[in-house]
Design an enzyme around this catalytic site. Structure first.
Site, PDB file in Angstrom:
ATOM      1  N   LEU A 355      25.380 -22.960  16.072  1.00  0.00           N
ATOM      2  CA  LEU A 355      25.202 -24.585  15.500  1.00  0.00           C
ATOM      3  C   LEU A 355      26.769 -24.814  14.868  1.00  0.00           C
ATOM      4  O   LEU A 355      27.279 -23.990  14.165  1.00  0.00           O
ATOM      5  CB  LEU A 355      24.266 -24.475  14.495  1.00  0.00           C
ATOM      6  CG  LEU A 355      22.642 -24.155  15.093  1.00  0.00           C
ATOM      7  CD1 LEU A 355      21.804 -24.626  14.093  1.00  0.00           C
ATOM      8  CD2 LEU A 355      22.310 -24.913  16.433  1.00  0.00           C
ATOM      9  N   CYS A 356      27.028 -26.059  14.817  1.00  0.00           N
ATOM     10  CA  CYS A 356      28.337 -26.694  14.467  1.00  0.00           C
ATOM     11  C   CYS A 356      27.992 -26.818  12.959  1.00  0.00           C
ATOM     12  O   CYS A 356      28.295 -27.987  12.502  1.00  0.00           O
ATOM     13  CB  CYS A 356      28.594 -27.922  15.240  1.00  0.00           C
ATOM     14  SG  CYS A 356      28.946 -27.404  16.985  1.00  0.00           S
ATOM     15  N   THR A 357      27.734 -25.726  12.034  1.00  0.00           N
ATOM     16  CA  THR A 357      27.782 -25.805  10.813  1.00  0.00           C
ATOM     17  C   THR A 357      27.991 -24.546  10.231  1.00  0.00           C
ATOM     18  O   THR A 357      27.426 -23.355  10.602  1.00  0.00           O
ATOM     19  CB  THR A 357      26.180 -26.376  10.184  1.00  0.00           C
ATOM     20  OG1 THR A 357      26.440 -26.082   8.698  1.00  0.00           O
ATOM     21  CG2 THR A 357      25.188 -25.882  10.884  1.00  0.00           C
TER      22      THR A 357
END
Ligand SMILES: Cc1ncc(COP(=O)(O)O)c(C=O)c1O
Length: 406
Positions: A355-357
């Site tokens: 995930l982009c976090t």
């Protein structure tokens, strides 16, 4: 490598079965062993006094095959939503063996619980008022009141109760006022008490202290009501270890202690319930995700997996990682973190997801230095608070497959 015997309860499957699973199944996936679930239920059942009923807490893992397995063993069920009620009914459970809890029950939830014939645990006067309106039977509807004790024990106080302020139940200090107010709603009758202020507790003595508190509160409620209670629910909270250095909860000590608590409370002759979730379901499952890439960043080693907090959120919420094994398809276990199985050279590793976090972390532990793309990381104790507790829809990756074995 063969798993050390002490690690076996952390992973539902042995090495051979894990190798078979990863070779026959697209990653990432959850796999559950229904035979282990059955064995777990029977072990707990045998350890407890005969009189104590087990209501499996569906929220810990609502998988239909698991509910069918527990239903066939004679379990009751603890539900907390209309969805859980329908899954339990589909699994062969009945309203007569169902309790329904929740700090913010919607009208749909209450209707589902009433329709099924479940015993509702009211968390405040609003629940009583709404049940008074919804209930259509000629006799008053028996319900239990959930009481938030003035003191409790909890390892993970951020997840559930443990004394102090809480969204759950009626605070013990104001329970008499609550009972007075509830008596005005003549279509609802307070007939039972639920007290639950522990989570993932590994110490039988601390659980028993909670059970004593629950019965003390129930006795007080009975005295204020001036009539006999028919149900006391001691909640769940039976813990499992997420690391081999932790002790296992001794369920035989718990059972023997509960026997003594019941002797001390001979005044109570009604139904007595325990609502374990995690203890029954966690050791039945694993989560497996392939390594996509590895990276050293400013002195820290990262291993990026196909799945992250979209599939396993618990480590981020509690700071406690699941135990992990590194598996090389066609070879076997090559190392582990938190499981006690030794392998080659290990290096401190942070497991990250897709995930982009930067929140997408599954924990840090010692994993093999040569872990590489194509290897699989296996997370143990993933049968509870895992597949359905995650942020499945975030970034629109596919939901993980769920494989039921046995
Ligand atoms: C009302 C109720 N009962 C039982 C449980 C199960 O707890 P555990 O899985 O810790 O046994 C929970 C967990 O949140 C709960 O809210």
């Amino acid at each position: 490598m063969i798993l050390a015997p002490s690690t076996i309860d952390l992973f539902a499957f042995g090495e051979e079965s894990l190798l078979d699973l990863v070779s026959g199944q697209a990653s990432p996936f959850f796999a559950y062993d229904l035979g282990a679930a059955r064995e777990r239920f029977r072990r707990l059942r045998a350890a407890l006094p005969q009189r104590v009923r087990l209501a499996y807490a569906v929220k810990s893992n609502p998988g239909l095959p698991l509910l069918e397995t527990f239903s066939a063993e004679g379990a009751w069920f603890d539900c907390a939503s209309a969805g859980e009620v329908s899954t339990v009914l589909a699994a062969g459970g009945t309203g007569a063996g169902m309790v329904f809890a929740g700090p913010a029950k919607s009208e749909r939830d209450l209707q589902a619980a009433l329709f099924a014939g479940a015993r509702v645990q009211v968390d405040g006067i609003e629940d009583v008022a709404r049940l008074h309106t919804l209930h259509e039977g000629a006799e008053p509807l028996p319900v239990s009141v959930r009481v938030n004790p003035a003191q409790g024990v909890s390892e993970v106080a951020t997840i559930i109760g443990g004394g102090g302020p809480s969204a759950f139940g009626v605070d013990e200090e104001v329970v008499e006022e609550f009972l007075t107010e509830a008596a005005r709603y003549e279509r609802v009758r307070i007939s039972g008490v639920q007290v639950f202020a522990a989570s993932n507790e590994l110490d039988a003595g601390r659980l028993l202290a909670n059970h004593r508190t629950a019965l003390r509160i129930a006795r007080h409620v009975q005295a204020v009501l001036g009539r006999e209670l028919d149900l006391v629910d001691l909640g769940g909270g039976l813990g499992v270890r997420y690391d081999v250095t932790q002790p296992s909860l001794d369920v035989r000590t718990l059972g023997a202690g509960l026997g003594r608590v019941l002797e001390e409370n001979a005044w109570f002759t009604g139904e007595l319930l325990l609502e374990p979730g995690r203890w029954l379901s966690a050791p039945t499952g694993v989560y497996c995700a392939r390594v996509v890439r590895t990276k050293d960043s400013r002195g820290e080693r990262f291993v990026m997996l196909e799945g992250g907090i979209n599939h396993l959120l618990r480590p981020l919420m509690t700071g406690q990682p699941f135990p992990t094994l590194a598996l090389r398809p066609g070879v076997g276990v090559i190392g582990s973190a938190g499981s006690g199985a030794a392998g080659g050279a290990l290096v401190r590793t942070t497991l990250a997801g897709p995930l982009c976090t930067s929140l997408d972390r599954l924990g840090t532990g010692d994993l093999p230095a040569d872990l590489r793309p194509g290897d699989v990381v296996v997370f143990g104790q993933a049968g509870a608070y895992a597949a359905t507790q995650a942020m499945t829809h975030f970034l629109s990756h596919p939901a993980p497959e769920q494989v039921w074995v046995g």
